[in-house]
Each structure stands twice: as C-alpha cells, then as structure tokens.
Write an enzyme that holds these catalytic residues in place. Structure first.
Site, PDB file in Angstrom:
ATOM      1  N   LYS A 178      -6.399 -14.256  10.197  1.00 49.62           N
ATOM      2  CA  LYS A 178      -5.877 -13.236  11.190  1.00 49.62           C
ATOM      3  C   LYS A 178      -5.639 -13.771  12.432  1.00 49.62           C
ATOM      4  O   LYS A 178      -4.613 -14.532  12.810  1.00 49.62           O
ATOM      5  CB  LYS A 178      -6.671 -11.855  11.278  1.00 49.62           C
ATOM      6  CG  LYS A 178      -6.529 -11.169   9.953  1.00 49.62           C
ATOM      7  CD  LYS A 178      -7.254  -9.868  10.232  1.00 49.62           C
ATOM      8  CE  LYS A 178      -7.356  -8.750   9.035  1.00 49.62           C
ATOM      9  NZ  LYS A 178      -6.088  -8.391   8.736  1.00 49.62           N
ATOM     10  N   TYR A 191     -14.454  -4.600   2.625  1.00 52.73           N
ATOM     11  CA  TYR A 191     -13.062  -4.971   1.883  1.00 52.73           C
ATOM     12  C   TYR A 191     -12.840  -6.483   2.098  1.00 52.73           C
ATOM     13  O   TYR A 191     -13.404  -6.923   3.612  1.00 52.73           O
ATOM     14  CB  TYR A 191     -12.050  -4.140   2.711  1.00 52.73           C
ATOM     15  CG  TYR A 191     -10.648  -4.814   2.669  1.00 52.73           C
ATOM     16  CD1 TYR A 191     -10.094  -4.414   1.676  1.00 52.73           C
ATOM     17  CD2 TYR A 191     -10.034  -5.705   3.346  1.00 52.73           C
ATOM     18  CE1 TYR A 191      -8.494  -4.940   1.134  1.00 52.73           C
ATOM     19  CE2 TYR A 191      -8.809  -6.016   3.154  1.00 52.73           C
ATOM     20  CZ  TYR A 191      -8.093  -5.766   2.271  1.00 52.73           C
ATOM     21  OH  TYR A 191      -6.935  -6.380   1.893  1.00 52.73           O
ATOM     22  N   TYR A 203       0.971  -1.334   0.162  1.00 52.46           N
ATOM     23  CA  TYR A 203       0.115  -0.001   0.190  1.00 52.46           C
ATOM     24  C   TYR A 203       0.821   1.217   0.060  1.00 52.46           C
ATOM     25  O   TYR A 203       0.469   2.309   0.550  1.00 52.46           O
ATOM     26  CB  TYR A 203      -0.964   0.121   1.260  1.00 52.46           C
ATOM     27  CG  TYR A 203      -1.934  -1.245   1.317  1.00 52.46           C
ATOM     28  CD1 TYR A 203      -2.572  -1.619   0.438  1.00 52.46           C
ATOM     29  CD2 TYR A 203      -1.693  -1.946   2.531  1.00 52.46           C
ATOM     30  CE1 TYR A 203      -3.393  -2.730   0.495  1.00 52.46           C
ATOM     31  CE2 TYR A 203      -2.627  -3.108   2.797  1.00 52.46           C
ATOM     32  CZ  TYR A 203      -3.455  -3.513   1.551  1.00 52.46           C
ATOM     33  OH  TYR A 203      -4.205  -4.493   1.982  1.00 52.46           O
ATOM     34  N   ASP A 207     -17.385 -12.920   6.279  1.00 54.09           N
ATOM     35  CA  ASP A 207     -15.952 -12.921   6.155  1.00 54.09           C
ATOM     36  C   ASP A 207     -15.835 -12.466   7.781  1.00 54.09           C
ATOM     37  O   ASP A 207     -15.970 -11.188   7.878  1.00 54.09           O
ATOM     38  CB  ASP A 207     -15.633 -11.958   5.155  1.00 54.09           C
ATOM     39  CG  ASP A 207     -14.295 -11.391   5.207  1.00 54.09           C
ATOM     40  OD1 ASP A 207     -13.610 -11.902   6.102  1.00 54.09           O
ATOM     41  OD2 ASP A 207     -13.812 -10.771   4.345  1.00 54.09           O
TER      42      ASP A 207
HETATM   43  C1  LIG Z   1     -12.450  -8.573   6.330  1.00 56.20           C
HETATM   44  C2  LIG Z   1     -11.213  -8.931   5.658  1.00 56.20           C
HETATM   45  N1  LIG Z   1     -11.270  -9.964   4.958  1.00 56.20           N
HETATM   46  C3  LIG Z   1     -10.239 -10.538   4.283  1.00 56.20           C
HETATM   47  C4  LIG Z   1      -8.984  -9.941   4.519  1.00 56.20           C
HETATM   48  C5  LIG Z   1      -7.921 -10.461   3.928  1.00 56.20           C
HETATM   49  O1  LIG Z   1      -6.980 -11.084   4.525  1.00 56.20           O
HETATM   50  P1  LIG Z   1      -5.449 -11.440   4.306  1.00 56.20           P
HETATM   51  O2  LIG Z   1      -4.835 -10.125   4.448  1.00 56.20           O
HETATM   52  O3  LIG Z   1      -4.847 -12.462   5.296  1.00 56.20           O
HETATM   53  O4  LIG Z   1      -5.249 -11.890   2.913  1.00 56.20           O
HETATM   54  C6  LIG Z   1      -8.937  -9.021   5.722  1.00 56.20           C
HETATM   55  C7  LIG Z   1      -7.488  -8.133   5.735  1.00 56.20           C
HETATM   56  O5  LIG Z   1      -7.698  -7.240   6.274  1.00 56.20           O
HETATM   57  C8  LIG Z   1     -10.153  -8.425   6.022  1.00 56.20           C
HETATM   58  O6  LIG Z   1     -10.282  -7.377   7.125  1.00 56.20           O
END
Ligand SMILES: Cc1ncc(COP(=O)(O)O)c(C=O)c1O
Length: 399
Positions: A250, A133, A6, A223
């Site tokens: 995470k 996101y 980023y 998600d």
């Molecule tokens: C809600 C959500 N989904 C998916 C992801 C993507 O995860 P990764 O960074 O492990 O690919 C993130 C990352 O911040 C997220 O906040």
C-alpha cells in the site's frame, strides 16, 4: 467491460468516474471530493505528489522495468538498502512483489519452507486472528477470517491448517499450548485489523505473542500492509514488538504505483542460505522490484522522513479524538480511533445504507462497509478538511 471488485455486477450502482486527483481531492466532472479513505489506505502523501511523480518520470526516462531474475538495478538495490536501514532490528532481507496479497503469500511460503528446509514437516499450522484479512489470493484468504472465503468453505469444507483466535491473551496461550510443535507461524495485522472492521487491540497481546513465539519456536509475521508507515500512530508496529517477517505494501510507494515487500530477519534468511539448491525460495513475480515502483518508494520514504510525518499523524489523531469526543447515537456500537484511522461501528448494517451518496453530496468520498463507517485519511490533510470528513460522518446520524 470492467469487472469491479467486491461487487454484485447485476445490482451495483455505477461507480463515480474520476477525471483528476490532486492532494487529498479526487474530482468527478461535477464534484470535488475529499478522499477520506486514501484510495484503500495507500495514498498517504495525497494524489499527484510532485516528488513521487518526478521520481517515477525520471526513472521512466531511464527504463521502466527489468526483471530481477539474474539482473539487478540501482532503484531496487537502493530500496532494499533503505529498508534494511529503516526497519527495526535485523529485518534485513527484502523480497519484492507486486501486491500486498502476494507479499503475504511470500511470507507464508517463507515460514513453511523455513521448517521444511530443516526437515521439520510437522509444523504446518498457521495461527491467525478472527476477523483478520490478509489479502484475496487463496492462502491469504485461508489464513484470514473473512466472508470472501466462505464460498471456498462451502465447496471444500472446513480449513484444516489454520487456527483463528481472538485478540485475547488466554486464547493465545491456549493455542500455543494445544498446537505446540505443529505451529508454523503466527500472522497478525498488528494493533489494527483493517478490512475485518477497523478493530483495535492492545500492544500487550503482541508482546505476549512474541514471548510465546520464542518459547515455542514459532515464526511471528506482521502483516503491516495496512498498518505500516504510521497508520496506527507508530511508524511500524514492528518498532515496538519485533517480528521475524514484516510485510509492507500500500503506502510503500506513497500509493502511486503498486508494489510490496516481504522483509525477513537473519534467522529466517539463514534457514534458506545453504549449499542445497532445493533450499532456495522458489518465488519470482514478473514485476518484483519494478524500477518505477522502487523509485516511487524511495521518494515516498524520503518524504515521510523529512516531512515530520509522525507529528502529522499525532495531530490527526488528536483532532479526531477532540471532534468525536462524547459523540454517540443509539444506532452506534462504538467509536474507535487509532493514529490516522477513525471508525464508527453501528449496530445494524442498514444504518449505513445511503451514507456514501450523502457524503458525496457534501463533498466527501467515503466507502463504508458492512457495519463500519470509517476514515483513513492522507497524512497531508489540513485540519478543516479533516473536520469536514468527521462532520459528515456525524451529520449522518443527526440529519
Ligand atoms: C492487512 C492487509 N494485508 C494484505 C492486503 C492485500 O493487499 P493488496 O490489496 O495489495 O493485495 C491488504 C489489503 O487491504 C491488507 O489490508
């Protein structure tokens, strides 16, 4: 050299170089910093947690990794069993992968193929939220509503199979009515939209979404890569409203090593379970079910269960609410708090310029973005450390 995430590499300031990390602290050569963002929200037990570190070391003495293609092993079996017991409802079928983005890709692929396996080729549209996101891979960018995707729009033109709606029930109802049998799935970050600006919304929206998904035969995907493991004040939002597929990442491993899981319910799994080989889920990341990661995740979940974490998170939320009560400034649009997350949204992006250095000099690592100054703290944080973070955020406006 490293190509940093980023960042415009031409103008980026040099990153802080971390030489050690322990508990809620990260260390540069010159400073000890409280990490207010838990390393992109994953480090829930703090750094170098001894239980997780030992679990990884013990597994390392045995073996680090074997693929899950035609092979299996105890850490992966134990973790899928644990998730099956631990997750609500009939979310029982666990597909491992190496990152949150890939795990969301898997969820979207599952949802699409679920209908293709039934010969339904009309249901190809994904309903998703504005400001959502879901990761940085192509399909996750497409279902998201994030500036990261704008270069793709410039090159390819508008997206055709994704509909983004606000977190408002009338918009939700309208979308279901309008797209009806073209809708494949509805994917949401439940209750808390992280990278889209720490936006918080009410559970009634998700309850209505569940009803509509049932009524229209649409799969509901949560998600919970960011929200899972207590971040919203619920263990999982799925405990309150049950999705068909949940995505975890995470904090799954307590942040000590990358891993993720896409967990499906019986209905979804049964859509693949047949005598037809082409109905199989054709996905298999090399490092899925990595033995070190599964061992870390098992240790992390045990810590979460035995350490009364939901109480810790309640306490963090209460302290945040107490400390931020009545705090305002003409440059602030809103202060939002939910579970282990606090966000100050400002009116102008300019307002936050220089805040990271200001916080650094006060012994706090922050990473504001766009108009959002926020903290997503490790759950083991002590009250005085949390107050230091909140005071630093407030001091930026009163200096
Ligand atoms: C809600 C959500 N989904 C998916 C992801 C993507 O995860 P990764 O960074 O492990 O690919 C993130 C990352 O911040 C997220 O906040």
């Amino acid at each position: 050299m490293i190509w940093y995430p980023y960042e415009q590499m031409k103008t980026m300031k040099s990153p802080y170089k971390i030489v050690d990390a322990n508990g809620v602290y990260i260390y540069t050569e010159e400073r000890k910093l409280i990490d207010s963002v838990s390393s992109w929200w994953c480090m829930i037990h703090g750094y170098k947690n001894p239980t997780i570190t030992n679990a990884i070391k013990n597994q390392l003495d045995n073996f680090a990794h074997v693929m899950l293609g035609g092979l299996t092993h105890e850490p992966a079996e134990k973790l899928s069993k644990k998730l099956q017991e631990w997750l609500p409802g009939d979310l029982d079928y666990c597909f491992f992968s190496d990152s949150g983005s890939v795990a969301v890709e898997v969820a979207l692929k599952m949802a699409l193929q679920y209908y293709v396996n039934q010969g339904d080729l009309k249901r190809i549209k994904v309903l998703s939220l504005t400001h959502s996101y879901h990761g940085d891979t192509f399909k996750t960018m497409e279902v998201g509503d994030d500036e990261d995707y704008h270069f793709v729009l410039e090159a390819y033109g508008a997206k055709t199979n994704v509909i983004n709606i606000p977190t408002e029930i009338p918009a939700l109802e309208e979308a279901f009515e309008k797209y009806n049998e073209e809708l494949n799935c509805f994917i949401v970050e439940p209750l808390l939209q992280g990278a889209g600006g720490m936006r918080m919304y009410d559970i009634s929206f998700l309850k209505r979404a569940r009803e509509l998904c049932d009524k229209y035969g649409v799969l509901l995907i949560f998600d919970e890569v960011a929200t899972g493991f207590g971040r919203t004040g619920y263990r999982f939002v799925a405990d309150e409203v049950l999705p068909d597929i949940i995505v975890l990442g995470k904090a799954l491993t307590g942040g000590h090593i990358g891993h993720a899981a896409t967990v499906a319910n019986h209905k979804v799994y049964n859509g693949f379970y047949s005598d037809n080989p082409s109905h199989a889920l054709m996905h298999g990341p090399t490092f899925m079910g990595n033995a070190l990661a599964c061992s870390a995740a098992l240790a992390s979940i045990e810590l979460f269960e035995k350490g009364n974490y939901m109480e810790k998170i309640k306490n963090i939320e209460a302290i945040m609410k107490r400390e931020m009560e009545g705090f305002s400034d003409s440059r602030i649009k809103e202060v939002r708090i939910m579970g282990g997350c606090v966000c100050i949204e400002v009116l102008e992006e300019e307002t936050l310029k220089g805040f990271q250095e200001f916080a650094y000099n006060r012994g706090v690592f922050c990473r504001p973005f766009i108009k959002y100054m926020y903290a997503m703290v490790p759950y083991i944080i002590e009250e005085d450390e949390l107050i230091t973070i909140l005071d630093t955020m407030k001091a930026w406006f009163t200096r």
